[in-house]
Write a protein that holds these residues in place. Structure first.
Motif, mmCIF file in Angstrom:
data_model
loop_
_atom_site.group_PDB
_atom_site.id
_atom_site.type_symbol
_atom_site.label_atom_id
_atom_site.label_comp_id
_atom_site.label_asym_id
_atom_site.label_seq_id
_atom_site.Cartn_x
_atom_site.Cartn_y
_atom_site.Cartn_z
ATOM 1 N N ASP A 272 12.343 42.624 66.013
ATOM 2 C CA ASP A 272 12.186 43.536 67.547
ATOM 3 C C ASP A 272 12.185 42.505 68.600
ATOM 4 O OD1 ASP A 272 10.279 40.927 66.576
ATOM 5 O OD2 ASP A 272 8.716 42.058 66.962
ATOM 6 N N GLY A 273 13.066 41.162 68.185
ATOM 7 C CA GLY A 273 13.871 40.152 68.777
ATOM 8 C C GLY A 273 13.512 39.533 69.406
ATOM 9 N N LEU A 274 12.665 38.951 69.100
ATOM 10 C CA LEU A 274 11.462 38.267 69.627
ATOM 11 C C LEU A 274 12.213 36.211 68.771
ATOM 12 C CD1 LEU A 274 7.859 39.171 69.738
ATOM 13 C CD2 LEU A 274 9.446 39.402 71.329
ATOM 14 N N VAL A 275 12.001 34.991 69.351
ATOM 15 C CA VAL A 275 12.810 34.217 69.280
ATOM 16 C C VAL A 275 10.981 32.926 68.933
ATOM 17 C CG1 VAL A 275 13.836 32.314 69.980
ATOM 18 C CG2 VAL A 275 15.177 34.383 70.228
ATOM 19 N N TYR A 276 10.561 31.897 68.175
ATOM 20 C CA TYR A 276 10.277 31.834 67.328
ATOM 21 C C TYR A 276 10.316 30.349 67.631
ATOM 22 C CZ TYR A 276 7.249 35.481 67.936
ATOM 23 O OH TYR A 276 6.021 37.146 68.008
ATOM 24 N N GLN A 277 10.091 29.507 67.542
ATOM 25 C CA GLN A 277 10.163 28.230 67.273
ATOM 26 C C GLN A 277 8.942 26.649 66.935
ATOM 27 O OE1 GLN A 277 11.749 24.897 70.527
ATOM 28 N NE2 GLN A 277 12.834 24.235 69.117
ATOM 29 N N ARG A 278 8.930 26.419 65.905
ATOM 30 C CA ARG A 278 7.736 25.468 65.357
ATOM 31 C C ARG A 278 7.664 24.420 66.305
ATOM 32 N NH1 ARG A 278 4.072 26.859 61.653
ATOM 33 N NH2 ARG A 278 2.936 25.491 60.710
ATOM 34 N N SER A 279 6.279 24.086 66.587
ATOM 35 C CA SER A 279 5.324 23.250 67.629
ATOM 36 C C SER A 279 4.823 22.412 66.642
ATOM 37 C CB SER A 279 5.802 23.183 68.691
ATOM 38 O OG SER A 279 5.207 21.548 69.891
ATOM 39 N N GLY A 280 4.681 21.523 65.890
ATOM 40 C CA GLY A 280 3.204 20.977 65.288
ATOM 41 C C GLY A 280 3.167 21.868 64.799
ATOM 42 N N ALA A 281 1.803 22.284 64.544
ATOM 43 C CA ALA A 281 0.760 22.977 63.237
ATOM 44 C C ALA A 281 1.073 24.483 63.841
ATOM 45 C CB ALA A 281 -0.425 22.767 62.892
ATOM 46 N N GLN A 282 2.257 24.861 64.747
ATOM 47 C CA GLN A 282 2.306 26.518 65.712
ATOM 48 C C GLN A 282 3.232 26.494 65.281
ATOM 49 O OE1 GLN A 282 -0.472 27.045 69.397
ATOM 50 N NE2 GLN A 282 -0.414 24.551 68.973
ATOM 51 N N SER A 283 3.915 28.385 65.584
ATOM 52 C CA SER A 283 4.666 28.869 65.534
ATOM 53 C C SER A 283 4.716 30.009 67.111
ATOM 54 C CB SER A 283 5.239 30.226 64.629
ATOM 55 O OG SER A 283 5.420 29.324 63.226
ATOM 56 N N LEU A 284 5.859 29.310 68.301
ATOM 57 C CA LEU A 284 5.143 29.661 69.178
ATOM 58 C C LEU A 284 7.090 30.259 69.672
ATOM 59 C CD1 LEU A 284 4.083 26.320 71.380
ATOM 60 C CD2 LEU A 284 2.311 27.819 70.113
ATOM 61 N N GLN A 285 6.313 31.663 70.768
ATOM 62 C CA GLN A 285 6.821 32.332 71.038
ATOM 63 C C GLN A 285 7.689 31.779 72.145
ATOM 64 O OE1 GLN A 285 6.159 36.664 72.057
ATOM 65 N NE2 GLN A 285 8.035 36.771 73.052
ATOM 66 N N LEU A 286 9.229 31.446 72.813
ATOM 67 C CA LEU A 286 10.054 31.120 73.890
ATOM 68 C C LEU A 286 9.796 32.413 74.310
ATOM 69 C CD1 LEU A 286 12.118 28.916 72.055
ATOM 70 C CD2 LEU A 286 10.283 28.087 72.954
ATOM 71 N N LYS A 287 9.377 32.231 75.353
ATOM 72 C CA LYS A 287 9.555 33.401 76.785
ATOM 73 C C LYS A 287 10.800 33.533 77.075
ATOM 74 C CE LYS A 287 4.585 35.492 75.531
ATOM 75 N NZ LYS A 287 3.964 35.929 75.868
ATOM 76 N N ASP A 288 11.196 32.074 78.213
ATOM 77 C CA ASP A 288 11.659 31.417 79.119
ATOM 78 C C ASP A 288 13.611 31.664 79.205
ATOM 79 O OD1 ASP A 288 12.905 30.259 81.009
ATOM 80 O OD2 ASP A 288 11.927 28.606 81.255
ATOM 81 N N PRO A 289 13.779 32.278 79.643
ATOM 82 C CA PRO A 289 15.650 32.689 78.964
ATOM 83 C C PRO A 289 15.797 31.229 78.712
ATOM 84 C CG PRO A 289 14.556 34.228 80.185
ATOM 85 C CD PRO A 289 13.417 33.643 80.467
ATOM 86 N N GLN A 290 15.817 30.906 79.867
ATOM 87 C CA GLN A 290 16.640 28.838 79.765
ATOM 88 C C GLN A 290 16.061 28.397 79.242
ATOM 89 O OE1 GLN A 290 18.802 28.031 82.308
ATOM 90 N NE2 GLN A 290 19.251 25.880 80.705
ATOM 91 N N LYS A 291 14.633 28.313 78.045
ATOM 92 C CA LYS A 291 15.018 27.457 77.190
ATOM 93 C C LYS A 291 15.282 28.524 75.441
ATOM 94 C CE LYS A 291 12.082 24.684 78.723
ATOM 95 N NZ LYS A 291 11.270 23.131 79.092
ATOM 96 N N ILE A 292 15.514 29.168 75.887
ATOM 97 C CA ILE A 292 16.568 30.106 74.805
ATOM 98 C C ILE A 292 17.475 29.590 74.729
ATOM 99 C CG2 ILE A 292 17.174 32.335 73.491
ATOM 100 C CD1 ILE A 292 14.235 33.066 74.672
ATOM 101 N N ILE A 293 18.230 29.718 76.093
ATOM 102 C CA ILE A 293 19.737 29.262 75.766
ATOM 103 C C ILE A 293 20.032 27.745 75.842
ATOM 104 C CG2 ILE A 293 21.610 28.888 77.611
ATOM 105 C CD1 ILE A 293 21.112 31.256 78.982
ATOM 106 N N GLU A 294 18.591 27.012 76.226
ATOM 107 C CA GLU A 294 18.718 25.281 75.508
ATOM 108 C C GLU A 294 19.079 25.214 74.055
ATOM 109 O OE1 GLU A 294 15.783 23.837 77.506
ATOM 110 O OE2 GLU A 294 16.864 23.539 80.023
ATOM 111 N N LEU A 295 17.861 25.957 73.733
ATOM 112 C CA LEU A 295 17.571 26.275 72.178
ATOM 113 C C LEU A 295 19.367 26.638 71.288
ATOM 114 C CD1 LEU A 295 16.323 25.631 69.369
ATOM 115 C CD2 LEU A 295 15.457 27.478 69.906
ATOM 116 N N SER A 296 19.715 27.261 72.179
ATOM 117 C CA SER A 296 20.444 27.793 71.000
ATOM 118 C C SER A 296 21.469 26.665 71.508
ATOM 119 C CB SER A 296 21.384 29.227 72.333
ATOM 120 O OG SER A 296 22.315 29.987 71.691
ATOM 121 N N TYR A 297 22.236 26.392 72.603
ATOM 122 C CA TYR A 297 22.912 25.571 72.957
ATOM 123 C C TYR A 297 22.588 24.260 71.442
ATOM 124 C CZ TYR A 297 25.239 21.158 74.945
ATOM 125 O OH TYR A 297 25.199 19.607 75.036
ATOM 126 N N ALA A 298 21.419 23.714 71.355
ATOM 127 C CA ALA A 298 21.077 22.336 71.243
ATOM 128 C C ALA A 298 21.303 22.884 69.594
ATOM 129 C CB ALA A 298 19.835 21.777 70.804
#
Length: 470
Positions: free
Chosen positions: A122-148
């Motif tokens: 369904d097009g959602l982006v998640y990233q593991r942080s500690g013991a949680q799977s957190l959704q990334l909603k901020d477009p800038q954060k998604i761009i930064e993750l894609s770059y990294a």
């Protein structure tokens, strides 16, 4: 499909294993979109392990009752298909676990971090942080993750000239796997964790760094650690200032322990001048440990140079080869998370007493412990192709001075305010600071505020003292 028999004890070890940045377990009724969520989160972080068919403590308090196996192997197909439908496809390996003490099957999935940004159907982006799977909603954060994630890492380089037996027969991997659950042999472990190539069993650089007794003897790049003691405060030491130098070459987990021990031994002999005269250099061991760990697990191993630990009379400097990775900068380093070497980070985290125990909190811990000790904070800089972290042995304001400075511009201060201000975590230790200032005639309690709302303010003498601060 690979089916593996495990013992009841091995199941119990999995059942009580705490969920973490690299591990999660879920009941078999986990919805397909939830399966994708956790798999995507691992793939977008540093990889990890997902068990489907073992309940967590929130679903079943009794570990003995957490087995929640699928009735047949065919019942796993829907979950596997859900994983395979993730786009771009995730790099994963799976094993089916069974136990004679229980009915049904459990799905064990090992997920690698890749260079691509993964999304659920369904097009959602998640990233593991500690013991949680957190959704990334901020477009800038998604761009930064894609770059990294587009960065490549030298830990994945294949070393076909090194026989796999040099690693699978090593004492270090034998010791490591004694606490690994479910039980596995060294070759299976290295292949499943992508430390070896799948077909040829060629070791990767990460496997050599983690498990060979002397990685520097076989790697095509320098990868040791040099500890140097200079008898000076000068920024650029001269040759005559050199007192001691030592090189450490060992598997990473052991190397971290040896370095920390050696640095502690050296600084115990260093005398520094303070307002109380000549005293022994005193650093928080946690700060030294975390800076050393970060310098080894996040360095760029493609650069042929050693990590340098330089001990001066007024500071410790740690130089790690490579620039800050991905989108991490000296400004956001305490908030950003990016692992240049995810295989190394993930494998070290599986030791019984892992050196990188608090994922993502290492440098935060160093800053906190330096503050608690009353020392100035670490200084982080990129210098050329290196990251330099400096631990200054210079005092910051004392807790009492910090409290008086605060009250110079604020009418009152609470225990919580003082804890936030000084970095002291204990309420009782802060009370002691208040009592010292009260006994000196500088503070008094605010009369109308007691118990949880208790606060302190300056006396007339205290206001005179506080005015002395710039």
């Amino acid at each position: 499909m690979k089916v593996k028999e495990i013992t009841k004890q091995e199941f119990l070890e999995l059942a009580i294993r705490e969920e973490s940045h690299f591990f999660d377990k879920k009941a078999k009724l986990l919805a397909p979109n939830k399966i994708q969520k956790h798999a995507v989160a691992f793939g977008n972080a540093d990889g990890g392990e997902l068990l489907i068919g073992i309940k967590d403590s929130s679903d079943e308090p009794n570990p003995q009752l957490r087995w929640d196996g699928f009735s047949s192997i065919e019942d796993l197909n829907g979950h596997l298909q859900t994983l395979f439908n993730i786009s771009p496809s995730i790099d994963l390996k799976y094993t089916i676990l069974k136990c004679s003490e229980f009915k049904g099957y459990v799905l064990q999935v090992n997920i690698e971090r890749t260079a691509e940004l993964h999304k659920t159907l369904d097009g959602l982006v998640y990233q593991r942080s500690g013991a949680q799977s957190l959704q990334l909603k901020d477009p800038q954060k998604i761009i930064e993750l894609s770059y990294a994630k587009g960065a490549t890492t030298f830990e994945d380089q294949v070393l076909p000239e090194i026989p796999p037996e040099q690693i699978t027969d090593s004492k270090e991997i034998d010791s490591y796997l004694r606490s690994f659950s479910p039980r596995t042999d060294a070759l299976d472990f290295c292949v499943n964790q992508n430390l070896f190539t799948y077909k040829e069993w060629y070791p990767r650089v990460a496997a050599v760094l983690l498990f060979l007794p002397s990685p520097a003897s076989l790697l095509p790049r320098k990868c040791s650690i040099k500890i140097t003691r200079y008898n000076t405060n000068e920024e650029v030491p001269e040759r005559e200032h050199l007192l001691q130098q030592e090189t450490i070459d060992a598997p990473l987990n052991l190397a971290i322990t040896l370095i920390a021990s050696k640095v502690s031994e050296i600084i115990s002999s260093v005398k520094v001048m303070t307002k109380d005269g000549l005293v022994q250099m005193d650093y928080p061991q946690e700060a030294i440990w975390e800076v050393i760990v970060n310098s080894l697990i996040h360095r760029d191993y493609s650069i042929s140079d050693d990590v340098q630990v330089l001990i001066f009379n007024n500071r410790i400097e740690v130089l790690s080869p490579g620039k800050l990775p991905g989108y991490v900068t000296a400004t956001n380093i305490l908030d950003a998370r990016y692992a240049r070497n995810p295989k190394i980070v993930r494998t070290l985290h599986r030791y019984p007493n892992p050196p990188n125990k608090d994922m993502g909190e290492g440098l935060n811990t160093a800053f906190q412990k330096m503050k608690e000790r009353g020392l100035q904070p670490p200084i982080i800089k990129e210098i050329g192709n290196y990251v330099k972290v400096t631990l200054p042995h210079l005092p910051m304001a004392s807790p009492s001075e910090s409290i008086l400075r605060y009250l110079k511009i604020n009418p009152e201060i609470t225990n919580k305010d003082a804890r936030d201000l000084t970095g002291i975590k204990s309420e009782n230790l802060v009370k002691i600071e208040f009592y010292k200032l009260r006994n000196a005639g500088l503070l008094e309690k605010v009369p109308e505020k007691n118990a949880s709302k208790a606060a302190w303010r300056l006396t007339d003498l205290g206001r005179i003292e506080a005015k002395k601060f710039n």
